[in-house]
Design a protein around this motif. Structure first.
Motif, PDB file in Angstrom:
ATOM      1  N   ALA A  76       0.837  -1.204   0.000  1.00 38.99           N
ATOM      2  CA  ALA A  76       0.000   0.000   0.000  1.00 38.99           C
ATOM      3  C   ALA A  76       0.870   1.252   0.000  1.00 38.99           C
ATOM      4  O   ALA A  76       0.567   2.235  -0.680  1.00 38.99           O
ATOM      5  N   ARG A  77       1.966   1.207   0.759  1.00 41.07           N
ATOM      6  CA  ARG A  77       2.882   2.345   0.812  1.00 41.07           C
ATOM      7  C   ARG A  77       3.547   2.569  -0.542  1.00 41.07           C
ATOM      8  O   ARG A  77       3.665   3.694  -1.019  1.00 41.07           O
ATOM      9  N   GLN A  78       3.938   1.468  -1.197  1.00 38.99           N
ATOM     10  CA  GLN A  78       4.560   1.583  -2.517  1.00 38.99           C
ATOM     11  C   GLN A  78       3.571   2.137  -3.546  1.00 38.99           C
ATOM     12  O   GLN A  78       3.940   2.973  -4.371  1.00 38.99           O
ATOM     13  N   GLU A  79       2.323   1.697  -3.473  1.00 37.40           N
ATOM     14  CA  GLU A  79       1.302   2.209  -4.387  1.00 37.40           C
ATOM     15  C   GLU A  79       1.063   3.702  -4.156  1.00 37.40           C
ATOM     16  O   GLU A  79       0.941   4.480  -5.109  1.00 37.40           O
ATOM     17  N   ALA A  80       0.998   4.100  -2.889  1.00 38.24           N
ATOM     18  CA  ALA A  80       0.789   5.511  -2.565  1.00 38.24           C
ATOM     19  C   ALA A  80       1.974   6.351  -3.051  1.00 38.24           C
ATOM     20  O   ALA A  80       1.784   7.444  -3.599  1.00 38.24           O
ATOM     21  N   ASP A  81       3.200   5.844  -2.861  1.00 36.52           N
ATOM     22  CA  ASP A  81       4.398   6.549  -3.336  1.00 36.52           C
ATOM     23  C   ASP A  81       4.379   6.698  -4.855  1.00 36.52           C
ATOM     24  O   ASP A  81       4.701   7.764  -5.386  1.00 36.52           O
ATOM     25  N   ALA A  82       3.998   5.628  -5.542  1.00 41.82           N
ATOM     26  CA  ALA A  82       3.958   5.657  -7.014  1.00 41.82           C
ATOM     27  C   ALA A  82       2.911   6.657  -7.504  1.00 41.82           C
ATOM     28  O   ALA A  82       3.169   7.419  -8.446  1.00 41.82           O
ATOM     29  N   LEU A  83       1.766   6.664  -6.864  1.00 36.60           N
ATOM     30  CA  LEU A  83       0.713   7.597  -7.264  1.00 36.60           C
ATOM     31  C   LEU A  83       1.124   9.040  -6.986  1.00 36.60           C
ATOM     32  O   LEU A  83       0.919   9.928  -7.829  1.00 36.60           O
ATOM     33  N   TYR A  99       1.559  12.030  -9.807  1.00 38.20           N
ATOM     34  CA  TYR A  99       0.932  13.352  -9.712  1.00 38.20           C
ATOM     35  C   TYR A  99       1.987  14.456  -9.725  1.00 38.20           C
ATOM     36  O   TYR A  99       1.812  15.488 -10.367  1.00 38.20           O
ATOM     37  N   ARG A 100       3.091  14.225  -9.005  1.00 43.41           N
ATOM     38  CA  ARG A 100       4.177  15.230  -8.993  1.00 43.41           C
ATOM     39  C   ARG A 100       4.730  15.437 -10.399  1.00 43.41           C
ATOM     40  O   ARG A 100       4.958  16.580 -10.823  1.00 43.41           O
ATOM     41  N   ASP A 101       4.941  14.337 -11.114  1.00 39.66           N
ATOM     42  CA  ASP A 101       5.447  14.419 -12.497  1.00 39.66           C
ATOM     43  C   ASP A 101       4.464  15.172 -13.381  1.00 39.66           C
ATOM     44  O   ASP A 101       4.856  16.025 -14.178  1.00 39.66           O
ATOM     45  N   ALA A 102       3.185  14.873 -13.227  1.00 37.18           N
ATOM     46  CA  ALA A 102       2.155  15.524 -14.040  1.00 37.18           C
ATOM     47  C   ALA A 102       2.109  17.030 -13.795  1.00 37.18           C
ATOM     48  O   ALA A 102       1.824  17.811 -14.715  1.00 37.18           O
ATOM     49  N   LEU A 103       2.436  17.426 -12.569  1.00 42.03           N
ATOM     50  CA  LEU A 103       2.397  18.849 -12.219  1.00 42.03           C
ATOM     51  C   LEU A 103       3.770  19.518 -12.310  1.00 42.03           C
ATOM     52  O   LEU A 103       3.894  20.709 -12.009  1.00 42.03           O
TER      53      LEU A 103
END
Length: 79
Positions: free
Chosen positions: A61-68, A72-76
Motif C-alpha cells: 500500500a505504501r509503494q502504491e501511494a508513493d507511485a501515485l 501526480y508530482r510528475d504531471a504537475l
C-alpha cells in the motif's frame, strides 16, 4: 422476537465502552505530550506524523501511494 433488553448486560457493555473511551483519551494526551517533546527537541512534528502514518501502512500500500504521488508530482512538474 422479544423487545426486552437485558439491562445488566447492557449496563456492563456501556461501562466497558466508557472505560475504554477514558483510556483512549489518556493515550491521546500521552501521544500529544510525546509530539510536544519532539517539537521542543527540534523535530518537525508534521513530518513525524507522516512517518508514523506510513509505518502503519502495509508495504504494498505504501509503494502504491508513493507511485501515485510521484505520478501526480510528475504531471504537475513538481520535481
Amino acid at each position: 422476537m422479544s423487545d426486552v433488553v437485558p439491562a445488566e448486560q447492557l449496563q456492563l457493555l456501556i461501562e466497558r465502552i466508557e472505560r475504554l473511551e477514558a483510556e483512549k483519551s489518556g493515550l491521546a494526551d500521552d501521544i500529544r505530550d510525546v509530539y510536544a517533546e519532539a517539537k521542543a527537541n527540534g523535530y518537525d512534528v508534521k513530518t513525524m506524523r507522516a512517518i508514523v502514518r506510513l509505518r502503519r501502512m502495509e508495504k504494498n500500500a505504501r509503494q502504491e501511494a508513493d507511485a501515485l504521488l510521484q505520478t501526480y508530482r510528475d504531471a504537475l512538474g513538481l520535481d
